[in-house]
Motif scaffolding. Structure first.
Motif, PDB file in Angstrom:
ATOM      1  N   ALA A 123     -10.494   1.154   1.482  1.00 43.74           N
ATOM      2  CA  ALA A 123     -10.231  -0.196   0.994  1.00 43.74           C
ATOM      3  C   ALA A 123      -8.763  -0.565   1.163  1.00 43.74           C
ATOM      4  O   ALA A 123      -8.435  -1.704   1.536  1.00 43.74           O
ATOM      5  CB  ALA A 123     -10.639  -0.313  -0.478  1.00 43.74           C
ATOM      6  N   MET A 124      -7.859   0.376   0.897  1.00 46.15           N
ATOM      7  CA  MET A 124      -6.443   0.101   1.070  1.00 46.15           C
ATOM      8  C   MET A 124      -6.109  -0.142   2.539  1.00 46.15           C
ATOM      9  O   MET A 124      -5.244  -0.952   2.871  1.00 46.15           O
ATOM     10  CB  MET A 124      -5.613   1.254   0.516  1.00 46.15           C
ATOM     11  CG  MET A 124      -5.673   1.389  -1.003  1.00 46.15           C
ATOM     12  SD  MET A 124      -4.984  -0.035  -1.867  1.00 46.15           S
ATOM     13  CE  MET A 124      -3.242   0.202  -1.547  1.00 46.15           C
ATOM     14  N   ASN A 163      -8.156  -1.517   4.660  1.00 46.53           N
ATOM     15  CA  ASN A 163      -8.600  -2.879   4.937  1.00 46.53           C
ATOM     16  C   ASN A 163      -7.590  -3.900   4.430  1.00 46.53           C
ATOM     17  O   ASN A 163      -7.300  -4.903   5.097  1.00 46.53           O
ATOM     18  CB  ASN A 163      -9.960  -3.129   4.274  1.00 46.53           C
ATOM     19  CG  ASN A 163     -11.087  -2.383   4.957  1.00 46.53           C
ATOM     20  OD1 ASN A 163     -10.948  -1.972   6.105  1.00 46.53           O
ATOM     21  ND2 ASN A 163     -12.192  -2.195   4.257  1.00 46.53           N
ATOM     22  N   LEU A 164      -7.055  -3.646   3.215  1.00 43.98           N
ATOM     23  CA  LEU A 164      -6.054  -4.550   2.658  1.00 43.98           C
ATOM     24  C   LEU A 164      -4.814  -4.587   3.535  1.00 43.98           C
ATOM     25  O   LEU A 164      -4.254  -5.662   3.806  1.00 43.98           O
ATOM     26  CB  LEU A 164      -5.684  -4.085   1.244  1.00 43.98           C
ATOM     27  CG  LEU A 164      -4.583  -4.883   0.535  1.00 43.98           C
ATOM     28  CD1 LEU A 164      -4.985  -6.339   0.381  1.00 43.98           C
ATOM     29  CD2 LEU A 164      -4.255  -4.251  -0.805  1.00 43.98           C
ATOM     30  N   ARG A 165      -4.402  -3.437   3.987  1.00 45.95           N
ATOM     31  CA  ARG A 165      -3.231  -3.374   4.862  1.00 45.95           C
ATOM     32  C   ARG A 165      -3.442  -4.217   6.115  1.00 45.95           C
ATOM     33  O   ARG A 165      -2.572  -5.001   6.503  1.00 45.95           O
ATOM     34  CB  ARG A 165      -2.973  -1.918   5.239  1.00 45.95           C
ATOM     35  CG  ARG A 165      -1.885  -1.747   6.292  1.00 45.95           C
ATOM     36  CD  ARG A 165      -1.674  -0.288   6.596  1.00 45.95           C
ATOM     37  NE  ARG A 165      -0.595  -0.096   7.549  1.00 45.95           N
ATOM     38  CZ  ARG A 165      -0.058   1.069   7.843  1.00 45.95           C
ATOM     39  NH1 ARG A 165      -0.484   2.151   7.238  1.00 45.95           N
ATOM     40  NH2 ARG A 165       0.914   1.175   8.715  1.00 45.95           N
ATOM     41  N   VAL A 180      -2.617 -15.709  -2.097  1.00 48.84           N
ATOM     42  CA  VAL A 180      -2.775 -14.264  -1.886  1.00 48.84           C
ATOM     43  C   VAL A 180      -2.320 -13.504  -3.116  1.00 48.84           C
ATOM     44  O   VAL A 180      -2.973 -12.543  -3.572  1.00 48.84           O
ATOM     45  CB  VAL A 180      -1.990 -13.808  -0.638  1.00 48.84           C
ATOM     46  CG1 VAL A 180      -1.976 -12.286  -0.544  1.00 48.84           C
ATOM     47  CG2 VAL A 180      -2.609 -14.401   0.618  1.00 48.84           C
ATOM     48  N   TRP A 235       0.826  -1.218   0.000  1.00 50.18           N
ATOM     49  CA  TRP A 235       0.000   0.000   0.000  1.00 50.18           C
ATOM     50  C   TRP A 235       0.851   1.255   0.000  1.00 50.18           C
ATOM     51  O   TRP A 235       0.423   2.303   0.472  1.00 50.18           O
ATOM     52  CB  TRP A 235      -0.915   0.024   1.227  1.00 50.18           C
ATOM     53  CG  TRP A 235      -0.149  -0.265   2.456  1.00 50.18           C
ATOM     54  CD1 TRP A 235       0.562   0.598   3.225  1.00 50.18           C
ATOM     55  CD2 TRP A 235       0.036  -1.540   3.048  1.00 50.18           C
ATOM     56  NE1 TRP A 235       1.174  -0.053   4.243  1.00 50.18           N
ATOM     57  CE2 TRP A 235       0.868  -1.371   4.165  1.00 50.18           C
ATOM     58  CE3 TRP A 235      -0.418  -2.813   2.728  1.00 50.18           C
ATOM     59  CZ2 TRP A 235       1.247  -2.429   4.965  1.00 50.18           C
ATOM     60  CZ3 TRP A 235      -0.033  -3.857   3.534  1.00 50.18           C
ATOM     61  CH2 TRP A 235       0.785  -3.662   4.635  1.00 50.18           C
ATOM     62  N   ALA A 260      -7.341  -8.847  -8.789  1.00 49.48           N
ATOM     63  CA  ALA A 260      -7.888  -7.518  -8.489  1.00 49.48           C
ATOM     64  C   ALA A 260      -7.258  -6.470  -9.397  1.00 49.48           C
ATOM     65  O   ALA A 260      -7.946  -5.582  -9.916  1.00 49.48           O
ATOM     66  CB  ALA A 260      -7.657  -7.185  -7.020  1.00 49.48           C
ATOM     67  N   LEU A 313      -4.520 -10.833  -5.460  1.00 48.11           N
ATOM     68  CA  LEU A 313      -4.094  -9.460  -5.731  1.00 48.11           C
ATOM     69  C   LEU A 313      -3.921  -9.228  -7.228  1.00 48.11           C
ATOM     70  O   LEU A 313      -4.281  -8.170  -7.760  1.00 48.11           O
ATOM     71  CB  LEU A 313      -2.788  -9.162  -4.994  1.00 48.11           C
ATOM     72  CG  LEU A 313      -2.869  -9.177  -3.467  1.00 48.11           C
ATOM     73  CD1 LEU A 313      -1.475  -8.986  -2.863  1.00 48.11           C
ATOM     74  CD2 LEU A 313      -3.817  -8.107  -2.955  1.00 48.11           C
ATOM     75  N   LEU A 317      -3.470  -8.063   5.348  1.00 47.83           N
ATOM     76  CA  LEU A 317      -2.158  -8.582   4.987  1.00 47.83           C
ATOM     77  C   LEU A 317      -1.243  -8.674   6.205  1.00 47.83           C
ATOM     78  O   LEU A 317      -0.493  -9.642   6.366  1.00 47.83           O
ATOM     79  CB  LEU A 317      -1.521  -7.704   3.904  1.00 47.83           C
ATOM     80  CG  LEU A 317      -2.106  -7.860   2.489  1.00 47.83           C
ATOM     81  CD1 LEU A 317      -1.463  -6.862   1.538  1.00 47.83           C
ATOM     82  CD2 LEU A 317      -1.945  -9.271   1.974  1.00 47.83           C
TER      83      LEU A 317
END
Length: 204
Positions: free
Chosen positions: A165-166, A168-170, A190, A38, A197, A194, A173
């Motif tokens: 959203a980023m 949440n991704l952070r 994973v 991110w 996406a 990604l 992960l």
């Protein structure tokens, strides 16, 4: 921009990874590639810095804005900066070099008066200041509408949903890949999610 999709450990991964500060090698341990995915999300945005350097309001307009805020409650100079920044959604924050001379002018015009508040000065509105605001009520309303519109525009263009959203991704992960031992199957799974996406976003 085209993306390259790689799955091997130790490869660079998406081309955007290196440019935005992501690690070039593998390293999925704590602080490894998972901490760089991110990088683009973590960049500094406008906010306080973005508003400064631009004159969004001329001197007479800023005087009225400050006067109205001071009518609401006595305020320090820094309080006024923060309040304007908040009401504009971070799009505009006047510098101290603009605020304090304007407050001095309002004081000289007897529209506000300085009051000692510990080691700082708070400014309160005077009766003359109240009269000034009543006489220019329409202009004051328009100025605060402009502040609100600045905030709305920033909310539309600052990528708020993307940042969420980023974030949440952070978090996921860090939780899933942050341990010292992650099996290769999980890493490949994973990576495929990604990659997929990224392909979908590219096709938008």
């Amino acid at each position: 921009m085209r993306f390259g999709f790689h799955h091997g450990r130790g490869e660079r991964g998406h081309e955007c990874g290196g440019r935005h500060g992501g690690p070039r090698g593998g390293g999925f341990g704590r602080g490894g590639w998972a901490m760089g995915v991110w990088g683009m999300h973590e960049g500094r945005e406008g906010g306080r810095g973005g508003g400064r350097g631009r004159r969004m309001f001329d001197g007479s307009e800023l005087r009225l804005i400050l006067l109205k805020l001071i009518e609401e409650q006595p305020r320090h100079g820094y309080d006024l900066i923060r309040e304007i920044e908040e009401r504009s959604g971070g799009a505009y924050a006047p510098s101290p070099g603009v605020i304090y001379p304007t407050l001095t002018m309002l004081d000289d015009m007897a529209l506000v008066e300085a009051r000692a508040d510990g080691t700082r000065k708070a400014f309160a509105i005077t009766e003359a200041g109240v009269v000034e605001l009543k006489e220019k009520a329409d202009e004051v309303e328009a100025l605060f509408q402009r502040l609100a519109e600045l905030g709305e525009e920033r909310a539309r263009t600052s990528g708020g949903p993307i940042r969420r959203a980023m974030g949440n991704l952070r978090a996921v992960l860090q939780d899933r890949l942050g341990g010292s031992e992650v099996d290769p199957e999980t890493l490949h799974a994973v990576a495929e999610i990604l990659d997929e996406a990224a392909r979908k976003i590219e096709r938008l």
